[in-house]
Design a protein around this motif. Structure first.
Motif, PDB file in Angstrom:
ATOM      1  N   ASP A  57       0.873   1.439  16.646  1.00 29.64           N
ATOM      2  CA  ASP A  57       1.017   2.458  17.671  1.00 29.64           C
ATOM      3  C   ASP A  57      -0.394   2.968  17.969  1.00 29.64           C
ATOM      4  O   ASP A  57      -1.035   3.580  17.104  1.00 29.64           O
ATOM      5  CB  ASP A  57       1.907   3.588  17.151  1.00 29.64           C
ATOM      6  N   GLU A  58      -0.890   2.699  19.165  1.00 27.70           N
ATOM      7  CA  GLU A  58      -2.279   3.025  19.500  1.00 27.70           C
ATOM      8  C   GLU A  58      -2.576   4.520  19.361  1.00 27.70           C
ATOM      9  O   GLU A  58      -3.664   4.898  18.926  1.00 27.70           O
ATOM     10  CB  GLU A  58      -2.621   2.543  20.911  1.00 27.70           C
ATOM     11  N   GLU A  59      -1.640   5.370  19.728  1.00 27.77           N
ATOM     12  CA  GLU A  59      -1.869   6.814  19.597  1.00 27.77           C
ATOM     13  C   GLU A  59      -2.046   7.213  18.139  1.00 27.77           C
ATOM     14  O   GLU A  59      -2.928   7.997  17.798  1.00 27.77           O
ATOM     15  CB  GLU A  59      -0.709   7.601  20.211  1.00 27.77           C
ATOM     16  N   ALA A  60      -1.198   6.671  17.278  1.00 28.04           N
ATOM     17  CA  ALA A  60      -1.300   6.978  15.848  1.00 28.04           C
ATOM     18  C   ALA A  60      -2.608   6.456  15.273  1.00 28.04           C
ATOM     19  O   ALA A  60      -3.218   7.099  14.414  1.00 28.04           O
ATOM     20  CB  ALA A  60      -0.111   6.396  15.099  1.00 28.04           C
ATOM     21  N   LEU A  61      -3.045   5.299  15.754  1.00 28.91           N
ATOM     22  CA  LEU A  61      -4.308   4.742  15.268  1.00 28.91           C
ATOM     23  C   LEU A  61      -5.488   5.626  15.641  1.00 28.91           C
ATOM     24  O   LEU A  61      -6.450   5.740  14.883  1.00 28.91           O
ATOM     25  CB  LEU A  61      -4.541   3.343  15.840  1.00 28.91           C
ATOM     26  N   GLU A  62      -5.424   6.232  16.826  1.00 25.88           N
ATOM     27  CA  GLU A  62      -6.530   7.066  17.278  1.00 25.88           C
ATOM     28  C   GLU A  62      -6.713   8.288  16.380  1.00 25.88           C
ATOM     29  O   GLU A  62      -7.830   8.690  16.096  1.00 25.88           O
ATOM     30  CB  GLU A  62      -6.311   7.525  18.725  1.00 25.88           C
ATOM     31  N   SER A  63      -5.604   8.877  15.916  1.00 22.36           N
ATOM     32  CA  SER A  63      -5.724  10.105  15.135  1.00 22.36           C
ATOM     33  C   SER A  63      -5.960   9.839  13.645  1.00 22.36           C
ATOM     34  O   SER A  63      -6.850  10.431  13.049  1.00 22.36           O
ATOM     35  CB  SER A  63      -4.492  10.985  15.327  1.00 22.36           C
ATOM     36  N   GLU A  64      -5.168   8.980  13.050  1.00 24.87           N
ATOM     37  CA  GLU A  64      -5.267   8.714  11.611  1.00 24.87           C
ATOM     38  C   GLU A  64      -5.040   7.231  11.338  1.00 24.87           C
ATOM     39  O   GLU A  64      -3.954   6.831  10.915  1.00 24.87           O
ATOM     40  CB  GLU A  64      -4.235   9.549  10.837  1.00 24.87           C
ATOM     41  N   ALA A  66      -5.951   4.970   8.972  1.00 28.89           N
ATOM     42  CA  ALA A  66      -5.535   4.534   7.633  1.00 28.89           C
ATOM     43  C   ALA A  66      -4.120   4.991   7.314  1.00 28.89           C
ATOM     44  O   ALA A  66      -3.319   4.221   6.767  1.00 28.89           O
ATOM     45  CB  ALA A  66      -6.516   5.038   6.581  1.00 28.89           C
ATOM     46  N   ASP A  67      -3.800   6.244   7.665  1.00 31.23           N
ATOM     47  CA  ASP A  67      -2.449   6.748   7.414  1.00 31.23           C
ATOM     48  C   ASP A  67      -1.407   5.937   8.170  1.00 31.23           C
ATOM     49  O   ASP A  67      -0.334   5.630   7.633  1.00 31.23           O
ATOM     50  CB  ASP A  67      -2.338   8.224   7.817  1.00 31.23           C
ATOM     51  N   HIS A  68      -1.719   5.596   9.419  1.00 32.33           N
ATOM     52  CA  HIS A  68      -0.766   4.823  10.224  1.00 32.33           C
ATOM     53  C   HIS A  68      -0.565   3.429   9.633  1.00 32.33           C
ATOM     54  O   HIS A  68       0.572   2.949   9.526  1.00 32.33           O
ATOM     55  CB  HIS A  68      -1.237   4.728  11.668  1.00 32.33           C
ATOM     56  N   VAL A  69      -1.650   2.789   9.224  1.00 31.65           N
ATOM     57  CA  VAL A  69      -1.546   1.450   8.632  1.00 31.65           C
ATOM     58  C   VAL A  69      -0.680   1.495   7.383  1.00 31.65           C
ATOM     59  O   VAL A  69       0.206   0.648   7.192  1.00 31.65           O
ATOM     60  CB  VAL A  69      -2.948   0.882   8.330  1.00 31.65           C
ATOM     61  N   PRO A  85       9.591 -11.699  -4.597  1.00 33.68           N
ATOM     62  CA  PRO A  85       8.180 -11.300  -4.591  1.00 33.68           C
ATOM     63  C   PRO A  85       7.739 -10.881  -3.193  1.00 33.68           C
ATOM     64  O   PRO A  85       8.263 -11.368  -2.189  1.00 33.68           O
ATOM     65  CB  PRO A  85       7.444 -12.574  -5.020  1.00 33.68           C
ATOM     66  N   VAL A  86       6.769  -9.972  -3.147  1.00 38.24           N
ATOM     67  CA  VAL A  86       6.187  -9.518  -1.891  1.00 38.24           C
ATOM     68  C   VAL A  86       4.696  -9.801  -1.919  1.00 38.24           C
ATOM     69  O   VAL A  86       4.020  -9.561  -2.925  1.00 38.24           O
ATOM     70  CB  VAL A  86       6.436  -8.007  -1.662  1.00 38.24           C
ATOM     71  N   LEU A  87       4.189 -10.314  -0.811  1.00 39.39           N
ATOM     72  CA  LEU A  87       2.770 -10.610  -0.627  1.00 39.39           C
ATOM     73  C   LEU A  87       2.305  -9.898   0.629  1.00 39.39           C
ATOM     74  O   LEU A  87       2.978  -9.952   1.661  1.00 39.39           O
ATOM     75  CB  LEU A  87       2.571 -12.125  -0.465  1.00 39.39           C
ATOM     76  N   VAL A  88       1.163  -9.225   0.563  1.00 34.60           N
ATOM     77  CA  VAL A  88       0.584  -8.599   1.744  1.00 34.60           C
ATOM     78  C   VAL A  88      -0.517  -9.518   2.279  1.00 34.60           C
ATOM     79  O   VAL A  88      -1.368  -9.971   1.520  1.00 34.60           O
ATOM     80  CB  VAL A  88      -0.010  -7.212   1.420  1.00 34.60           C
ATOM     81  N   VAL A  89      -0.461  -9.787   3.576  1.00 29.61           N
ATOM     82  CA  VAL A  89      -1.514 -10.543   4.257  1.00 29.61           C
ATOM     83  C   VAL A  89      -2.025  -9.643   5.366  1.00 29.61           C
ATOM     84  O   VAL A  89      -1.271  -9.290   6.277  1.00 29.61           O
ATOM     85  CB  VAL A  89      -0.988 -11.874   4.848  1.00 29.61           C
ATOM     86  N   ALA A  90      -3.287  -9.237   5.284  1.00 24.57           N
ATOM     87  CA  ALA A  90      -3.817  -8.273   6.251  1.00 24.57           C
ATOM     88  C   ALA A  90      -5.129  -8.763   6.842  1.00 24.57           C
ATOM     89  O   ALA A  90      -5.921  -9.428   6.172  1.00 24.57           O
ATOM     90  CB  ALA A  90      -4.017  -6.920   5.585  1.00 24.57           C
ATOM     91  N   LYS A  91      -5.336  -8.392   8.111  1.00 27.46           N
ATOM     92  CA  LYS A  91      -6.562  -8.738   8.827  1.00 27.46           C
ATOM     93  C   LYS A  91      -7.256  -7.458   9.265  1.00 27.46           C
ATOM     94  O   LYS A  91      -6.641  -6.605   9.907  1.00 27.46           O
ATOM     95  CB  LYS A  91      -6.199  -9.605  10.052  1.00 27.46           C
ATOM     96  N   SER A  92      -8.520  -7.301   8.922  1.00 30.65           N
ATOM     97  CA  SER A  92      -9.374  -6.223   9.420  1.00 30.65           C
ATOM     98  C   SER A  92      -8.719  -4.844   9.311  1.00 30.65           C
ATOM     99  O   SER A  92      -8.588  -4.308   8.217  1.00 30.65           O
ATOM    100  CB  SER A  92      -9.799  -6.545  10.853  1.00 30.65           C
ATOM    101  N   LEU A  93      -8.286  -4.264  10.419  1.00 30.37           N
ATOM    102  CA  LEU A  93      -7.649  -2.941  10.407  1.00 30.37           C
ATOM    103  C   LEU A  93      -6.522  -2.895   9.377  1.00 30.37           C
ATOM    104  O   LEU A  93      -6.365  -1.902   8.651  1.00 30.37           O
ATOM    105  CB  LEU A  93      -7.103  -2.590  11.785  1.00 30.37           C
ATOM    106  N   GLY A  94      -5.735  -3.952   9.299  1.00 33.67           N
ATOM    107  CA  GLY A  94      -4.629  -4.004   8.343  1.00 33.67           C
ATOM    108  C   GLY A  94      -5.071  -3.879   6.899  1.00 33.67           C
ATOM    109  O   GLY A  94      -4.290  -3.481   6.035  1.00 33.67           O
ATOM    110  N   THR A  95      -6.354  -4.199   6.626  1.00 34.57           N
ATOM    111  CA  THR A  95      -6.834  -4.114   5.246  1.00 34.57           C
ATOM    112  C   THR A  95      -7.019  -2.679   4.783  1.00 34.57           C
ATOM    113  O   THR A  95      -7.263  -2.446   3.598  1.00 34.57           O
ATOM    114  CB  THR A  95      -8.137  -4.912   5.039  1.00 34.57           C
ATOM    115  N   LEU A  96      -6.864  -1.707   5.693  1.00 36.41           N
ATOM    116  CA  LEU A  96      -6.859  -0.307   5.257  1.00 36.41           C
ATOM    117  C   LEU A  96      -5.649  -0.013   4.379  1.00 36.41           C
ATOM    118  O   LEU A  96      -5.587   1.027   3.727  1.00 36.41           O
ATOM    119  CB  LEU A  96      -6.887   0.632   6.470  1.00 36.41           C
ATOM    120  N   ALA A  97      -4.705  -0.956   4.325  1.00 38.14           N
ATOM    121  CA  ALA A  97      -3.544  -0.822   3.431  1.00 38.14           C
ATOM    122  C   ALA A  97      -3.859  -1.281   2.020  1.00 38.14           C
ATOM    123  O   ALA A  97      -3.000  -1.189   1.136  1.00 38.14           O
ATOM    124  CB  ALA A  97      -2.362  -1.623   3.986  1.00 38.14           C
TER     125      ALA A  97
END
Length: 195
Positions: A57-64, A66-69, A85-97
């Motif tokens: 959500d672009e609006e959520a990304l603008e304010s917070e 890391a919290d949004h991710v 099992p669960v695996l996380v695969v993240a790219k760039s912004l997603g790596t804030l998770a």
């Protein structure tokens, strides 16, 4: 069998019988439909992983950002089967998770991680579960040697930028990414074997 279904910005790829769930968190400019994450999702699905891919959500990304991710990652995690099992695969912004994933004890593949972020750096020092970092030597944010401890697998692409591409060399970019997909599949298969 693979099918796709939209639901609140999250879509799914399913193998016939899922062996695990991969949560794919895209970058801001490099969404789930880009070749890097598309082929990763297809490869994981063909190896038995159900794939949940998030959108932002672009609006959520603008304010917070890391919290949004983290909110989106946690929501995807709630959709995952608790028995697999669960695996996380993240790219760039997603790596804030990454701090969230470390706290949850989840293994992860972190493509072009934002290693300049203090919370990401701190989480990298606390990693206990299988972790793979992928980056390119032409990406200014790629500095794994400064913060990564033993046990973290590093895949480095010579001359690749933050998009894991080589400038002015589309063919070289594509060919250099194939070993990344192979490494991700090998990593994911290892999680299934060692569960």
């Amino acid at each position: 069998m693979i099918f796709w279904a939209g639901d609140g910005g999250v879509w799914f790829a399913q193998p016939g019988t899922a062996l695990g769930t991969a949560i794919v968190l895209p970058g801001r400019m490099f969404g789930a439909g880009t070749p890097l994450l598309h082929w990763t999702s297809m490869a994981l699905t063909q190896h038995g992983w159900s794939v949940l891919t998030a959108s932002w959500d672009e609006e959520a990304l603008e304010s917070e950002p890391a919290d949004h991710v983290v909110t989106v990652a946690a929501s995807a995690f709630e959709r995952a089967s608790s028995s697999l099992p669960v695996l996380v695969v993240a790219k760039s912004l997603g790596t804030l998770a990454l701090p969230w994933a470390v706290a949850m004890g989840l293994p992860g593949v972190w493509l072009t991680p934002l290693l300049g972020d203090a919370s990401v750096q701190a989480a990298m020092r606390e990693v206990q579960r299988p972790t793979m970092l992928v980056g390119g030597t032409a990406d200014p944010s790629w500095v794994p040697q400064e913060i990564v401890g033993a046990g973290v697998r590093i895949v480095e692409l010579a001359g690749a930028d933050h998009g894991l591409q080589r400038r002015d060399d589309w063919r070289g970019s594509v060919l250099s990414q194939v070993p990344v997909f192979d490494a991700i599949v090998e990593f994911a298969d290892g999680i299934l074997v060692n569960r």
